[in-house]
Every structure is written in C-alpha cells, then in structure tokens.
Scaffold this active site. Structure first.
Site: not given
Ligand code: GLA
Length: 403
Positions: A150, A183-185, A205
């Site tokens: 993450d 890394e969410w992009g 998410d």
């Molecule tokens: C981030 C990730 C999620 C999850 C949470 C856990 O938000 O994007 O998919 O793993 O952390 O805390």
C-alpha cells in the site's frame, strides 16, 4: 574506480535476472482470490480465513480459479519486536502466520498478505519502509505467495523507487511472490510498473455502491468511468489504459464488491462482467461464507471467467458511451470478441447493438448470450435485450468463418 566497485558489487550479489525469472509467469492471467478488506476491514482473524477457505473449497470457488487468499491490513501488532520483525496479532492469529499459510497451502490455496511502502500502513500499523528486506524474508518464512503493498504515510517517497526496493527485497528473499502495487494511480503506475509488479491499482478505493463517491471511496461504475478517462484518447486504436495490461502485468481497478449489500443483483452482475471485460484481477470482497447461490453462480460462471482469464490478456475498450448505454469490446485469443452492453440508465430499457459499425469483427459472428446461457443469432441482425437498470448483457461473438 566506480566501474570496478560496481563490478565487485555485481559479483557479490546473487544474479538478479535468475531471481527475477522465478517471478515471471506468476500472473500470466489476472490473479483471482479473496481479500479481507472490503467486508471485514480490521475485524479479521484466523478462524475467518480458515472458514472462508473451507467454504471456497466446498462451493467451487477454489476450483473456478479463486486461489489467492489475501489478509489485508490490521493483521499486525502496533509495534515490531525487539529484532525489528513485524508481529502478527496473537489475539487474531493465535496459531501464527506460518501455520495459517500451511493450512491454506494444504487446501490448494496461495497465501497473501499486506504491507505498506510508508512508515505506517493505512490502518496505522508498522509499514515496511526501511525494513523491506527484513519483511520480505519474514513473509517468505511464512510461505507468503502474494503481497499487496500500500501507499499510506509515504510523504515524499518516490513510488517507483519504493516499489522497486520491495520488489528487489522479494527477489532477494527468493520465494516467488505476486506483487500487487496499491499506489492508487497517482503516479500513473501503468507507465512504469510493468517490470516492478504484477498488478497495480489504477484508482482509490472501491465501495459497495453503483456510482457514489464517499471520502476516497467510489462505486464500481465511477471507477469504470475512470478506466475510460484516465488515459486519453481511449478509442480502440491501441490507446487508453487497457493498452498497459497484458500477461504478467495488469491494471487493477480494485477488489470486487460483487454480492455486497449496497448493490442490487443486476449491479453486482454488471460489476463482475465489466471487471472480466477489463482483464481485472478478481479478488472477491464479500463474505464468502454467506453469499447467495445467484451471486456464487455469477462469480463462478465459466464463460464469464474465460473472458477475464483469456490468455491474450487484451483489456476491453469503450466502443460507445452514450446517455443510458455503454458498449465495451475485448478481443480474445481464439479470434472471437467479448462485448458488454451496459444499461447505465435508472430504468429498465430495451437496448440494442448494431454490429455493422464494428469493423474489427472481420465478418459475421455467432452470438452467445452468456448470462442467458443461450445462442442468440448472428451479427447480421442487431442484438436487442430488455435490461434492468444497471444490468448488462455479456456476449461472446465468434467468427463463423475462420479468419
Ligand atoms: C488502502 C487500500 C485499501 C486497503 C486499506 C487498508 O485504503 O487502498 O485497499 O488495503 O488501505 O488500510
């Protein structure tokens, strides 16, 4: 002098390419499995993992390909031990992670775990920054096969450096691990992560609604829209975010909300269909012990899974995006095409596809309606279907003449 030093260093380290080879071939099709986060968040323990695995053996999910069982955040204690090792919370995992990994392996599963490139995980537990080699070794000693990594508490850290450091730590630990970049992009990992990890999150998410946005979480349709708009143009000429997906390296639009309470059955089925179209990893996120037979039938449908797992690994692109209707298409290894017709309106509607504009089909095709489990004529005539709001028709179009 510099050259001599690097030569000496290279001789002292194990040959990286040989280690790297072990990792190749781990995710030639998108990984499938279960992840604890969407339903359970911090409320996890070994009984939940064991019951989920047992259920997946009985209900056919394991045999359908859902083999990675991934424990997400909140499995750790708040402090490392005196040697600096991460510690699994003994109240949640009293038998220890090695024993849990063995339990999963004995039943034909792979064992996945979570850590973070920052000083702390998103849940506030110790992250792996500065401990990459130590943590990778620990995970290998537990028999870990999959690491979700993450991006919380990373401050000014460079994503490519951070993820490459953990990749090299996994190489050095020597146990083949599917490396899931979360890394969410933000830094466009699709541009740099192909040789670093096997999959990379493209967005923030997911949550269990159709198109809501709450804090950093979004519904699956909003995430689907982002797959269409993040990389422009996205026009079916080899452009768009789909061009970056392929065997061994996948765009990850996040885990499945299929079967979660906030979605209607139609929305769950359409979400699943679209993730298959995107060649997305399929990590179930609902409580598998209690999913309905209808949802289970969707998640284990052989014809839908054959699209997701197609060995060509080409992701879908949006052929038409109009008010009330979207059409996505995806080329498959045997020369056929997958097509998803999505009712994006808020009413039941009769929607059609006219195939004459689809130059890429290269001739007349037989139509298979995957959710209705029936053949539905050929592409000479338009295909029409009454679809509930947010439902989908998922079709496989197979050329009648060999190309
Ligand atoms: C981030 C990730 C999620 C999850 C949470 C856990 O938000 O994007 O998919 O793993 O952390 O805390």
């Amino acid at each position: 002098m510099k050259k001599l030093l690097s030569l000496l260093l290279a001789a002292a380290l194990p040959a990286l390419p040989a280690l790297a080879q072990k990792f190749e071939g781990l995710a030639l099709t998108p990984p499938m499995g279960f992840n604890t986060w969407n339903t359970f968040a911090s409320n996890i323990n070994e009984v939940l993992i064991m019951e989920t695995a047992d259920t997946m053996v009985k209900n056919g999910m394991r045999d359908a390909g859902y083999t990675y069982i991934v424990i997400d955040d909140c499995w750790q204690l708040m402090q490392r031990d005196a040697q600096g090792n991460l510690v699994a919370d003994p109240a949640k995992f009293p038998s220890g992670m090695k024993a849990l990994g063995d339990y999963l392996h004995e039943r034909g599963f792979k064992f996945g775990i979570y850590s973070c490139a920052g000083a702390k995980t998103c849940g506030g537990f110790p992250g792996s920054q500065g401990h990459e080699y130590q943590d990778a070794k620990l995970f290998a000693s537990w028999g870990v096969d999959y690491l979700k990594y993450d991006w919380c508490s990373t401050n000014t850290r460079d994503p490519k450096e951070a993820y490459t450091t953990m990749r090299d730590a996994l190489y050095a630990a020597g146990r083949p691990v599917v490396f899931s970049i979360c890394e969410w992009g933000g830094s466009k990992p699709w541009e740099w992560a192909k040789d670093v990890g096997h999959l990379w999150r493209t967005t923030g998410d997911i949550t269990d609604c159709y198109d809501c946005t709450q804090r950093w979480e979004r519904g699956w349709k909003t995430i689907l829209d982002l797959q269409r708009t993040l990389v422009q143009p996205n026009d079916g000429q080899g452009n768009g975010i789909g061009q970056f997906a392929g065997p061994g390296h996948w765009n990850d639009p996040d885990m499945l909300e299929v079967g979660s309470a906030g979605l209607t059955f139609a929305e769950s089925r359409a979400h699943f269909s679209m993730w298959c179209m995107l060649a997305a990893p399929l990590m179930a996120g609902a409580d598998i012990r209690h999913v309905s037979p209808e949802i289970l039938a969707v998640m284990t449908d052989k014809e839908a899974l054959a699209i997701d797992q197609d060995r060509l690994g080409k992701a879908a692109w949006p052929f038409r995006t109009e008010p009330g209707r979207e059409i996505w298409v995806r080329e498959l290894a045997d020369g056929s095409w997958a097509l998803a017709l999505l009712n994006t309106g808020d009413q039941t509607a009769e929607l059609s596809v006219d195939f004459h504009h689809m130059w890429f089909l290269g001739g007349e095709c037989a139509i298979r309606d995957i959710w209705d489990k029936k053949d539905a004529g050929t592409t000479e005539k338009a295909f029409t279907k009454r679809l509930d709001s947010h439902d989908v028709a998922l079709l496989r179009l197979s050329p009648l003449k060999k190309k």
